[in-house]
Design a protein around this motif. Structure first.
Motif, PDB file in Angstrom:
ATOM      1  N   TYR A 196      24.812  61.658   6.415  1.00  0.00           N
ATOM      2  CA  TYR A 196      25.563  60.592   7.112  1.00  0.00           C
ATOM      3  C   TYR A 196      26.902  60.332   6.417  1.00  0.00           C
ATOM      4  N   GLU A 200      30.761  61.006   7.645  1.00  0.00           N
ATOM      5  CA  GLU A 200      31.612  59.817   7.736  1.00  0.00           C
ATOM      6  C   GLU A 200      32.893  59.967   6.914  1.00  0.00           C
ATOM      7  N   GLU A 215      19.064  60.956  16.233  1.00  0.00           N
ATOM      8  CA  GLU A 215      19.102  59.527  16.530  1.00  0.00           C
ATOM      9  C   GLU A 215      18.682  58.666  15.343  1.00  0.00           C
ATOM     10  N   THR A 216      17.471  58.947  14.778  1.00  0.00           N
ATOM     11  CA  THR A 216      16.905  58.032  13.779  1.00  0.00           C
ATOM     12  C   THR A 216      17.667  58.052  12.457  1.00  0.00           C
ATOM     13  N   SER A 217      18.372  59.144  12.169  1.00  0.00           N
ATOM     14  CA  SER A 217      19.165  59.242  10.942  1.00  0.00           C
ATOM     15  C   SER A 217      20.464  58.465  11.034  1.00  0.00           C
ATOM     16  N   GLY A 218      20.849  58.079  12.265  1.00  0.00           N
ATOM     17  CA  GLY A 218      22.147  57.439  12.471  1.00  0.00           C
ATOM     18  C   GLY A 218      23.292  58.429  12.599  1.00  0.00           C
ATOM     19  N   HIS A 219      22.996  59.730  12.550  1.00  0.00           N
ATOM     20  CA  HIS A 219      24.066  60.732  12.610  1.00  0.00           C
ATOM     21  C   HIS A 219      24.841  60.652  13.918  1.00  0.00           C
ATOM     22  N   GLU A 221      25.956  58.156  15.249  1.00  0.00           N
ATOM     23  CA  GLU A 221      27.020  57.159  15.096  1.00  0.00           C
ATOM     24  C   GLU A 221      28.306  57.785  14.578  1.00  0.00           C
ATOM     25  N   LYS A 224      29.441  62.297  17.441  1.00  0.00           N
ATOM     26  CA  LYS A 224      28.995  61.990  18.802  1.00  0.00           C
ATOM     27  C   LYS A 224      28.910  63.210  19.715  1.00  0.00           C
ATOM     28  N   SER A 278      14.656  59.405  22.142  1.00  0.00           N
ATOM     29  CA  SER A 278      15.851  59.598  21.315  1.00  0.00           C
ATOM     30  C   SER A 278      17.015  60.140  22.138  1.00  0.00           C
TER      31      SER A 278
END
Length: 325
Positions: A196, A200, A215-219, A221, A224, A278
């Protein structure tokens, strides 16, 4: 201070020792890097329930999720030496230890999830499970790990040319590194937990994984653009330490094997539901999904197959998997 007669004290000590011995014999410690509630974690819990029920409580399974016992590479070694009894791991980290696992880990070896399930549920799957034993492990069953696709923070990927120059995190596996480089991108092996922040901050452009992990890792975000190339459909495997296995009676070994197989449909049911949930979540949150023409991607894998299917036995395994209808 309470003073007990020597006989009573001896009885208490003997009882305590017998309880301790029974506990040591019956509780099997199982490792998983995924969080509580994840389909593989819940499947191993179900496996444990079946084992406890069918052995009349002689054995039970305690699942240590969320990498409590360590990351996959570390827990594999601990399982081989009997420190951990059971382990749920992706096939990727086994590629350097069990040669047969390289083949189901090859890009595009499976035409679809359905094809993978048919292969791994049959004779070929049993043959690969048996290949773990010379390496101190007993292969019990295969779970689903989903289809892995590329995602990144820069642009949609619709063709192989779009991958050029992009940096992708991969698992610490030579097959994964070579696959990304054969597609014209740059591979950066790194632990999953660092991805992540690496996307970022621009250290990498993206990674590759299945819908639930994306989805669950926040990747989703920070990256995209998700491209459905589905380059890998790598099964997960549940293994047991051979050191532990050898202490178990043949009758209970058979119960454990069957319980593992019987937990597979439950895992797949959970997996399919999680995947759909997800997928819907990341689309709703703004991820852009791109379809991909897979033919050029598959053609680029020829040198990967030559490198990793490097014995007559492994070449034959490739041919047999591809022949399964």
């Amino acid at each position: 201070m309470l003073h007990l007669p020597k006989l009573a004290m001896g009885a208490l000590v003997a009882t305590a020792l017998s309880i301790g011995a029974a506990s040591a014999q019956t509780v099997l410690r199982s490792s998983d890097t995924h969080p509580d509630g994840y389909p593989t974690v819940e499947a191993v819990k179900r496996f444990g329930e079946l084992v406890a029920e069918r052995t009349d409580g002689r054995y039970s399974v305690e699942v240590f999720h969320s990498a409590q016992l360590g990351e996959e590479a570390d827990t594999i070694e601990q399982t081989r030496f009997g420190v951990i009894d059971l382990n749920r791991v992706s096939l990727g980290p086994f590629n350097g230890l069990v040669p047969e696992t390289k083949i189901p880990s090859l890009p595009y070896i499976f035409r679809s999830v359905e094809h993978m399930r048919k292969v791994m549920d049959g004779e070929i799957g049993d043959e690969i499970l048996a290949a773990f034993e010379p390496h101190g492990l007993i292969g019990l069953a295969f779970y689903d790990g989903g289809a892995r696709s590329f995602y990144n923070s820069e642009k949609p990927i619709a063709s192989i040319d779009d991958l050029s120059g992009l940096k992708f995190r991969v698992m610490q596996s030579d097959v994964f590194v070579d696959m990304v480089e054969a597609l014209g991108a740059d591979a950066t092996p790194m632990p999953y937990g660092e991805v992540y922040s690496a996307i970022e901050t621009g250290v990498i452009d993206g990674a590759e994984n299945n819908w639930p992990s994306y989805e669950t890792s926040g990747h989703a975000e920070v990256a995209k653009y998700y491209s459905l190339d589905q380059h890998l459909i790598v099964p997960e495997v549940l293994v047991m330490s051979k050191t532990t296995w050898d202490t178990i009676s043949p009758e209970d070994q058979e119960i454990i094997r069957q319980a593992a197989k019987d937990s597979v449909p439950y895992q797949r049911e959970l997996w399919d539901a999680q995947e759909e949930k997800s997928r819907e979540a990341v689309i709703a949150a703004g991820s852009e999904i791109t379809e991909v023409d897979k033919a050029p991607f598959i053609a680029a894998m020829e040198p990967i197959y030559e490198k990793y299917a490097d014995t007559p036995e492994l070449k034959d395994l490739v041919a047999r998997i591809q022949a399964v209808e």
